[in-house]
Every structure is written in C-alpha cells, then in structure tokens.
Design an enzyme around this catalytic site. Structure first.
Site, PDB file in Angstrom:
ATOM      1  CG  HIS A  21      -9.663  18.894 -16.991  1.00 41.61           C
ATOM      2  ND1 HIS A  21      -8.577  18.533 -17.743  1.00 41.61           N
ATOM      3  CD2 HIS A  21      -9.949  17.809 -16.219  1.00 41.61           C
ATOM      4  CE1 HIS A  21      -8.212  17.307 -17.436  1.00 41.61           C
ATOM      5  NE2 HIS A  21      -9.045  16.830 -16.520  1.00 41.61           N
ATOM      6  CG  HIS A  24     -10.610  16.275 -21.031  1.00 40.77           C
ATOM      7  ND1 HIS A  24     -11.135  16.830 -19.885  1.00 40.77           N
ATOM      8  CD2 HIS A  24     -10.426  14.961 -20.762  1.00 40.77           C
ATOM      9  CE1 HIS A  24     -11.262  15.882 -18.964  1.00 40.77           C
ATOM     10  NE2 HIS A  24     -10.842  14.742 -19.469  1.00 40.77           N
ATOM     11  CB  CYS A 130     -10.034   1.600  -9.891  1.00 42.14           C
ATOM     12  SG  CYS A 130     -10.197   3.407  -9.862  1.00 42.14           S
ATOM     13  CB  CYS A 133      -8.978   3.152 -13.665  1.00 43.04           C
ATOM     14  SG  CYS A 133      -7.731   4.101 -12.798  1.00 43.04           S
ATOM     15  CB  CYS A 155      -7.197   3.564  -7.548  1.00 44.74           C
ATOM     16  SG  CYS A 155      -6.600   4.172  -9.133  1.00 44.74           S
ATOM     17  CG  HIS A 158      -9.229   7.638 -10.021  1.00 44.10           C
ATOM     18  ND1 HIS A 158      -8.748   6.749 -10.946  1.00 44.10           N
ATOM     19  CD2 HIS A 158      -9.881   8.595 -10.707  1.00 44.10           C
ATOM     20  CE1 HIS A 158      -9.100   7.143 -12.150  1.00 44.10           C
ATOM     21  NE2 HIS A 158      -9.788   8.262 -12.041  1.00 44.10           N
ATOM     22  CE  LYS A 305      -3.797  12.850 -15.446  1.00 51.43           C
ATOM     23  NZ  LYS A 305      -4.744  11.764 -15.415  1.00 51.43           N
ATOM     24  CE  LYS A 308     -13.474  20.234 -14.601  1.00 51.24           C
ATOM     25  NZ  LYS A 308     -13.687  21.634 -14.426  1.00 51.24           N
TER      26      LYS A 308
HETATM   27  O1  ME8 Z   1      -9.653   7.770 -20.223  1.00 51.59           O
HETATM   28  N1  ME8 Z   1      -3.014  16.297 -18.929  1.00 51.59           N
HETATM   29  O2  ME8 Z   1     -11.337   9.240 -20.755  1.00 51.59           O
HETATM   30  P1  ME8 Z   1     -10.993  10.512 -19.871  1.00 51.59           P
HETATM   31  C1  ME8 Z   1      -3.058  15.918 -20.209  1.00 51.59           C
HETATM   32  N2  ME8 Z   1     -12.788   7.369 -21.784  1.00 51.59           N
HETATM   33  N3  ME8 Z   1      -4.082  15.237 -20.748  1.00 51.59           N
HETATM   34  C2  ME8 Z   1      -5.099  14.932 -19.950  1.00 51.59           C
HETATM   35  C3  ME8 Z   1      -5.130  15.294 -18.588  1.00 51.59           C
HETATM   36  C4  ME8 Z   1      -4.023  16.016 -18.079  1.00 51.59           C
HETATM   37  N4  ME8 Z   1      -3.946  16.435 -16.825  1.00 51.59           N
HETATM   38  N5  ME8 Z   1      -6.275  14.837 -18.063  1.00 51.59           N
HETATM   39  C5  ME8 Z   1      -6.952  14.222 -19.067  1.00 51.59           C
HETATM   40  C6  ME8 Z   1     -10.719   8.038 -20.757  1.00 51.59           C
HETATM   41  N6  ME8 Z   1      -6.242  14.281 -20.211  1.00 51.59           N
HETATM   42  C7  ME8 Z   1     -11.424   7.019 -21.614  1.00 51.59           C
HETATM   43  C8  ME8 Z   1     -10.722   6.928 -22.960  1.00 51.59           C
HETATM   44  S1  ME8 Z   1     -10.479   5.921 -25.409  1.00 51.59           S
HETATM   45  C9  ME8 Z   1     -11.026   4.558 -26.187  1.00 51.59           C
HETATM   46  C10 ME8 Z   1     -11.307   5.911 -23.883  1.00 51.59           C
HETATM   47  C11 ME8 Z   1      -6.647  13.738 -21.520  1.00 51.59           C
HETATM   48  O3  ME8 Z   1     -12.177  11.405 -19.993  1.00 51.59           O
HETATM   49  C12 ME8 Z   1      -5.650  12.702 -22.021  1.00 51.59           C
HETATM   50  O4  ME8 Z   1      -5.821  12.566 -23.417  1.00 51.59           O
HETATM   51  O5  ME8 Z   1     -10.539  10.121 -18.511  1.00 51.59           O
HETATM   52  C13 ME8 Z   1      -6.142  11.457 -21.325  1.00 51.59           C
HETATM   53  O6  ME8 Z   1      -5.661  10.269 -21.926  1.00 51.59           O
HETATM   54  C14 ME8 Z   1      -7.639  11.612 -21.494  1.00 51.59           C
HETATM   55  O7  ME8 Z   1      -7.855  13.041 -21.335  1.00 51.59           O
HETATM   56  C15 ME8 Z   1      -8.462  10.837 -20.484  1.00 51.59           C
HETATM   57  O8  ME8 Z   1      -9.806  11.195 -20.672  1.00 51.59           O
END
Ligand code: ME8
Length: 522
Positions: A21, A24, A130, A133, A155, A158, A305, A308
């Site tokens: 989304h 990311h 969780c 997370c 959590c 979530h 925030k 999905k």
């Molecule tokens: O946490 N606003 O992956 P993830 C801004 N796989 N940025 C956002 C956001 C939002 N509402 N939602 C997501 C993970 N992000 C792990 C990371 S790293 C070794 C492992 C972005 O798919 C932001 O960069 O849940 C957040 O930290 C990341 O997506 C979380 O992606």
C-alpha cells in the site's frame, strides 16, 4: 567507481503476506530520492530493498490460500512487490528476498559465528506472541480488546489477540549489550533519528534489555539453525541480516567493505528492531553498526494509521494512475514533514498537483521555452549586462542548491523541496515583473529581452537538475528540451553549473497535464 563517499541506503524488507500500500511506497520513495540525490552528487551509492518471506505470518497466509509458502512468496514478489518499484520509479541496485540462497547461507554463517563465540544459549521460554508483529509482547504492550475480542488482551498495534507460546528456544545474549548500546546513543546522538524516536529508544533500553529468543521449533518455514535443524531462525533475526547478506557478508569482503555500514530508513513502528536488536547483533559479530537509523512517521488516512488489516490501505497505483509517478513522489516528499506522521487526502494531492506542479513548475517551463522559441527561433539568447533583478535569480539558484543539499544530509527531504520551490516562485515572480512579452514589442529592448530569457532559462535548468531525484520522468523530458548530456550526470550539489543546448526544443505537451477526474473514491 564514483569518487565520492560510500552511501549505502536500505529500506526495510516488506512482508509478503499482502500486497503493498502507499505506506510501503512512501518508504521506497524516500529512500530512492535520497539515493538518487547522493548518486547525482557523485557518492558511491547503493540502494537496497527486498522482501521478508519467512515466519508464521507468511506461513499462515499461504496455508489459508492452499499453497506452499514458497509459491505464495513467489507470486506476491512477482505480481506485486517488484511491480511496485516500477509504479513509483525506484532506482534500486539490488532486491533481496530472504528465501534467496545467498541470504539463507549468510544467516547460518552469522548465527554459527555468534554460537561459536558464546553469544547463543538454549533455554525455555513462555510468553505472549503477536503473529502480526512477529514478536513476543510484554504485558505493557497489550490492551483490552473490543468487539469480537471483548474481554481478551490484544496487541496494541494489530488489535488482535496474542498467543501464549511455550517452547525450548535458542537465545541471543542481548542483555550483554545494554551498556554498549546506551554508550552508542550517547556518543553518536544522530545514530537514531529523529529526536522523538531516539528518546523512545533510549528510554526503552534504559529499562533493561532481556535476552532475545531467536529460534522457533513448532513450524519449519524459515532458515534452519545450522547446529540444530529442529529449529528455524526467528523471522526478525533472519530478516535484519538481509542488510549484510545482500552485500556479500562472509563471501565478498571487497563488496562488503565498500558498502557497509548502511543508512537504515524504516517506519517508526520497527525502529526498535533496527536501533536495538540490530546493532546488538552486529556488535556481537564484531561488525560496525549502521551509520544511522531513521524512523519516519506514519501515513494516516482519515487520521488513522493506514493498514490493509484495517481496510484503510490504498494501492499506490490508484494514485499513480491519476497523477503519475512523479506527482506521487513529489506529493509525499513535499506534503509530509519527514519524520512526522502525515495525513493523505485526495483533495490535498489534487490541490498541490494543480497549484505547485501544473501551474507553478510546469507552466514556468512551458512559458520560458515558448518565449525563446517565439522571440529567438529557439536559439538560446546570450545575456547582456545584468541588473540586480537578474543577479537575485542567480543568487537564489546558488542559495537553494546549498540549502537543499544540506537538508538532504539531515534527512529533511521536505525542507529540501521547499528550498527548491523558492526558486520556482522567484522565477515566476521574475518573469511577471520583467514582462518579456512587453520587451519583445520594443526593438530597442532586444538585448534586455535576451538577458531576461537567458536568466530565466538558467534558473529553469538549475531547477531541472535539483528536481531530478524527486521527479525523474518530468525532469528528463524537460532536460531533453533544454539541456546537454545526461541529466543524471549533472552534479546536483552544483546544479547551477549545468550546460544548456544551443537551442531549445518546444515541449510537445505540458509536463503535468490537466487531470480530468481528480478525486476518485478513496
Ligand atoms: O515490518 N505509513 O514489514 P512490513 C508509513 N518485514 N509507512 C508505512 C505504513 C504507514 N501507514 N505502513 C507500512 C516489516 N509502512 C518487516 C520489516 S526489516 C528487516 C523487516 C512501511 O511489511 C514502513 O516502512 O510490515 C514500515 O516500517 C514498513 O512499511 C513495515 O512493513
């Protein structure tokens, strides 16, 4: 090899349980803008991104779709995560998947070293986990559930119940690193940025660190613990290592030494993993810690925030289909103070598109090129004697270039853009005041007309160079009309030194076309 300093920047690697989304895409764009800026400054730049594919969350999603986790990950990477990079024009140098052999071998190599050096031990663990997370939670991290989960502890992130797990696990002696981490935050105050995230991290570590459970035994979707194949490596321990396995940890010392340490750009939700666990792991392995960990804010939709699971997720393509990738990149980098939360709205992006891109920058470019085409047959005029108004434009070019460059060094991406926008406004004001269309009517003002249009064109070229890391497509089109050589070879920190072609080419269409339907339903 570029002569400048090494600049290795990495995004988090994203979970493939779902499609991307705009949250990311926001992280990707911010990392890409920084990478393009540094690359265009001559730094030895490397941009890494990728996907996080192991663990219970992905396993459960795959199982619920009746496919293997590998097949699920392959599908999501091919159909959604790699295409995201094209949708928002990311210039990544590498894409790592945690199922890559290079990564899995690297994780085992790293873990074996920590085991050999006495940082790993076996123990019993019981705690609340969780899966959203992928993390064990402390009682303080839980809140009372509502709706279907009334009466349960859930959590806080979530809003879903946690699971009580009891396992025999391997542990990493993270508590050994408590003081060294506090010393790091003290001696390198910009290690964690921005300030509010830093304070939170310091507070967290001051409360005391526990050892970290780094293996799981009840499922097998992960990297096998090298000395005990009954266990798979905890998904975060596995995922964090992507930043070093991607640059040849343990197999290509030359590449590793050239790139490491990295600048880590993450959302503030995962700053703790990057600013506490990750440096502790690196310290244990005798490796340098990252140069900096920057935890940016959250994109909010309707004040919440975006996610999905809460059905507030917006696919990046919904926005780029209407406004294009350049406007997407510009909007998020300009409208949100980097480091703070920011609200997305269709009204706001439409308004900025119209006022700043179409009317502000796009119109300036069309007007300058059209006037040189009309009054000088497209031949770039030579400036005569300069007045204070002309010199003020020149001064603005140099000043905003230096200000933007300094802001980018501080991760103040939105400040860099607002500095650059001073030049857009100064140039538009200059043209309004100098009235070249009036000068063109007077034969004795020919030299003055040449000076005004030459000055405006110089400013426009400087803008094109400065904006190229933000809007690579529109600036490339504009550069083809006015510039010489490759746009990305123009040093961005010396943008005003650009060379123009002898003649300008008319722009076939406006850089930012009128949007007929600016507000699709969110
Ligand atoms: O946490 N606003 O992956 P993830 C801004 N796989 N940025 C956002 C956001 C939002 N509402 N939602 C997501 C993970 N992000 C792990 C990371 S790293 C070794 C492992 C972005 O798919 C932001 O960069 O849940 C957040 O930290 C990341 O997506 C979380 O992606």
């Amino acid at each position: 090899m570029p002569a400048g300093d090494s600049f290795f920047i990495a995004t988090p690697i994203f979970y493939v349980n779902d499609v991307p989304h705009i949250g990311h895409a926001y992280t990707e764009v911010a990392a890409d803008v920084l990478a393009r800026w540094h690359r265009q400054r001559g730094d030895d730049t490397w941009l890494l991104t990728g996907t996080d594919e192991h663990g219970q969350k992905i396993l459960r999603t795959a199982t619920s779709h009746d496919v293997t986790p590998q097949a699920w990950a392959d599908k999501l990477v091919t159909e959604s995560w790699k295409p995201l990079l094209e949708t928002v024009d990311i210039s990544n140098d590498d894409f790592i998947r945690t199922t890559d052999e290079r990564h899995e071998k690297g994780v085992q190599r790293f873990l074996q070293k920590l085991h050999d050096d006495g940082y790993i031990y076996q123990g019993e663990f019981e705690g609340f986990y969780c899966v959203g997370c992928e993390e064990y939670k402390q009682p303080g991290d839980l809140v009372d559930g509502t709706g279907a989960f009334e009466g349960e502890q859930v959590c806080a992130i979530h809003s879903k119940p946690v699971e009580l797990l009891k396992e025999s696990n391997y542990f990493f002696r993270m508590s050994d690193f408590e003081q060294r981490l506090l010393d790091l935050y003290e001696s390198q105050p910009d290690f964690v940025q921005p300030e509010n995230v830093r304070n939170e991290i310091v507070q967290f570590v001051k409360q005391g660190l526990r050892d970290l459970s780094i293996s799981r035994q009840t499922f097998d979707w992960g990297v096998k613990v090298p000395w005990d194949e009954e266990h798979v490596v905890y998904v975060w321990f596995d995922a964090l290592l992507n930043y070093v396995t991607a640059i040849g940890y343990g197999v290509d010392d030359e590449q590793f030494d050239r790139r490491w340490p990295a600048v880590q750009l993450v959302g503030k939700d995962i700053a703790r993993f990057h600013a506490v666990i990750w440096p502790a792991m690196l310290m244990a392995a005798g490796l340098p810690v990252p140069k900096a960990v920057f935890g940016h804010g959250w994109l909010l939709v309707g004040g919440e925030k975006m996610s999905k699971s809460k059905l507030t997720g917006i696919a990046p393509q919904q926005i780029t289909d209407v406004f294009g990738a350049d406007a997407f990149r510009y909007y998020f980098m300009r409208a949100i103070t980097f480091g703070q939360d920011g609200n997305f709205s269709w009204e706001d992006i439409s308004a900025r598109y119209q006022a700043e891109l179409a009317n502000g920058f796009g119109n300036l470019a069309s007007r300058v090129i059209a006037m040189i085409t009309r009054y000088f047959d497209g031949t770039v005029p030579v400036a005569g004697e300069l007045t204070s108004a002309d010199l003020a434009v020149r001064e603005t070019e140099l000043r905003v270039t230096a200000a933007a460059d300094a802001a980018m060094d501080r991760f103040a991406i939105n400040e860099a853009l607002s500095s650059i926008w001073e030049l857009v406004d100064v140039l538009n004001g200059y043209i309004t005041e100098q009235e070249p269309w009036a000068l063109a009517k007077k034969d004795d003002q020919r030299e003055r007309l040449a000076t005004v249009l030459a000055t405006a064109l110089r400013g426009l070229g400087t803008l094109t160079v400065l904006l190229s890391p933000f809007m690579p497509t529109a600036t490339r089109t504009l550069w083809e009309a006015i510039g010489q050589g490759e746009l990305t070879s123009q040093p961005v920190d010396r943008a005003a030194e650009w060379s123009s072609a002898p003649t300008v080419q008319p722009l076939a269409a406006g850089l930012f076309p009128r949007i007929e339907q600016p507000e699709p339903a969110a």
